[in-house]
Write a protein that holds these residues in place. Structure first.
Motif, mmCIF file in Angstrom:
data_model
loop_
_atom_site.group_PDB
_atom_site.id
_atom_site.type_symbol
_atom_site.label_atom_id
_atom_site.label_comp_id
_atom_site.label_asym_id
_atom_site.label_seq_id
_atom_site.Cartn_x
_atom_site.Cartn_y
_atom_site.Cartn_z
ATOM 1 N N UNK A 1 -35.543 18.128 12.374
ATOM 2 C CA UNK A 1 -34.766 18.982 12.216
ATOM 3 C C UNK A 1 -33.298 19.104 12.932
ATOM 4 N N UNK A 2 -33.628 19.081 14.434
ATOM 5 C CA UNK A 2 -32.428 19.332 15.289
ATOM 6 C C UNK A 2 -31.502 18.034 14.919
ATOM 7 N N UNK A 3 -32.083 16.930 15.034
ATOM 8 C CA UNK A 3 -31.311 15.583 14.655
ATOM 9 C C UNK A 3 -30.541 15.737 13.433
ATOM 10 N N UNK A 4 -31.044 16.409 12.507
ATOM 11 C CA UNK A 4 -30.469 16.147 11.126
ATOM 12 C C UNK A 4 -29.407 17.372 11.130
ATOM 13 N N UNK A 5 -29.735 18.628 11.724
ATOM 14 C CA UNK A 5 -28.889 19.568 11.696
ATOM 15 C C UNK A 5 -27.463 19.187 12.335
ATOM 16 N N UNK A 6 -27.551 18.593 13.685
ATOM 17 C CA UNK A 6 -26.507 17.980 14.003
ATOM 18 C C UNK A 6 -25.794 16.929 13.413
ATOM 19 N N UNK A 7 -26.455 16.087 12.654
ATOM 20 C CA UNK A 7 -25.904 15.093 12.045
ATOM 21 C C UNK A 7 -25.041 15.730 11.001
ATOM 22 N N UNK A 8 -25.692 16.557 10.148
ATOM 23 C CA UNK A 8 -25.055 17.323 8.895
ATOM 24 C C UNK A 8 -23.615 17.884 9.415
ATOM 25 N N UNK A 9 -23.692 18.354 10.474
ATOM 26 C CA UNK A 9 -22.332 19.174 10.954
ATOM 27 C C UNK A 9 -21.349 18.308 10.906
ATOM 28 N N UNK A 10 -21.473 16.921 11.136
ATOM 29 C CA UNK A 10 -20.345 16.070 11.151
ATOM 30 C C UNK A 10 -20.114 15.458 9.885
ATOM 31 N N UNK B 1 -15.847 5.740 -2.832
ATOM 32 C CA UNK B 1 -16.776 7.116 -2.518
ATOM 33 C C UNK B 1 -18.162 6.810 -2.779
ATOM 34 N N UNK B 2 -18.818 7.299 -1.809
ATOM 35 C CA UNK B 2 -20.433 7.183 -1.825
ATOM 36 C C UNK B 2 -21.019 8.482 -1.790
ATOM 37 N N UNK B 3 -21.857 9.091 -2.797
ATOM 38 C CA UNK B 3 -22.747 10.090 -2.518
ATOM 39 C C UNK B 3 -24.156 9.791 -2.452
ATOM 40 N N UNK B 4 -24.773 10.269 -1.375
ATOM 41 C CA UNK B 4 -26.169 10.383 -1.071
ATOM 42 C C UNK B 4 -26.812 11.486 -1.239
ATOM 43 N N UNK B 5 -28.058 11.279 -1.664
ATOM 44 C CA UNK B 5 -29.043 12.268 -1.978
ATOM 45 C C UNK B 5 -30.676 11.712 -1.616
ATOM 46 N N UNK B 6 -31.449 12.749 -1.435
ATOM 47 C CA UNK B 6 -32.995 12.371 -1.001
ATOM 48 C C UNK B 6 -33.691 13.626 -1.751
ATOM 49 N N UNK B 7 -34.712 14.048 -1.079
ATOM 50 C CA UNK B 7 -35.527 15.034 -1.519
ATOM 51 C C UNK B 7 -35.131 16.251 -0.942
ATOM 52 N N UNK B 8 -34.427 16.223 0.190
ATOM 53 C CA UNK B 8 -34.147 17.790 1.022
ATOM 54 C C UNK B 8 -33.062 17.734 1.614
ATOM 55 N N UNK B 9 -32.280 16.286 1.608
ATOM 56 C CA UNK B 9 -30.917 16.368 2.641
ATOM 57 C C UNK B 9 -31.132 15.575 3.762
ATOM 58 N N UNK B 10 -32.300 15.487 4.384
ATOM 59 C CA UNK B 10 -32.387 14.983 5.880
ATOM 60 C C UNK B 10 -32.138 13.365 5.809
ATOM 61 N N UNK B 11 -32.881 12.775 4.872
ATOM 62 C CA UNK B 11 -32.671 11.135 4.723
ATOM 63 C C UNK B 11 -31.199 10.890 4.424
ATOM 64 N N UNK B 12 -30.714 11.753 3.568
ATOM 65 C CA UNK B 12 -29.240 11.254 3.039
ATOM 66 C C UNK B 12 -28.287 11.576 4.191
ATOM 67 N N UNK B 13 -28.553 12.656 4.968
ATOM 68 C CA UNK B 13 -27.660 12.780 6.343
ATOM 69 C C UNK B 13 -27.594 11.540 7.234
#
Length: 119
Positions: A7-16, A76-88
């Protein structure tokens, strides 16, 4: 030194990254017919439910398979997954490859399906 949690890694990644609501993604897709919507979940997950118009490229093979769909860094590329973590994590990888217009649809798969329709 301690190990960072996912969760920390995903949170940091999403911030960018550019994170979109499903409604914002739907609106942007209406204006960008050349865009790719990539579901980075595993094939078994996708077989249970899938949003309309999406391509399944699991996170584990994304970098190897994306050239089958585009090599244009302007796509343009839009990514999704089950909750957003893998997409990030997938979006970060695509940006490292040189893709310039990568966004994640930051929500549950069910919310993506509500916005884009079911396959």
């Amino acid at each position: 030194m301690s190990i960072r949690s996912l969760p920390e890694i995903v949170g940091e990644t999403k911030a960018n990254l550019r994170c979109l609501t499903p409604q914002a993604a739907r609106d942007m897709l209406a204006d960008q017919p050349e865009a790719l919507v990539i579901d980075v979940r595993e094939p078994l997950e996708v077989s249970e439910k899938q949003a309309a118009g999406t391509i399944n490229l699991p996170r584990g093979v994304l970098e190897m398979k994306i050239p089958e769909y585009t090599t244009d860094p302007e796509t343009p590329i839009f990514l999704h997954c089950a909750t957003g973590g893998r997409a990030a994590l997938a979006a970060e990888a695509l940006e490292r490859m040189g893709f310039r217009h990568v966004s994640i649809i930051d929500c549950s798969c069910d919310e993506v399906m509500q916005a884009l329709g079911a396959a």
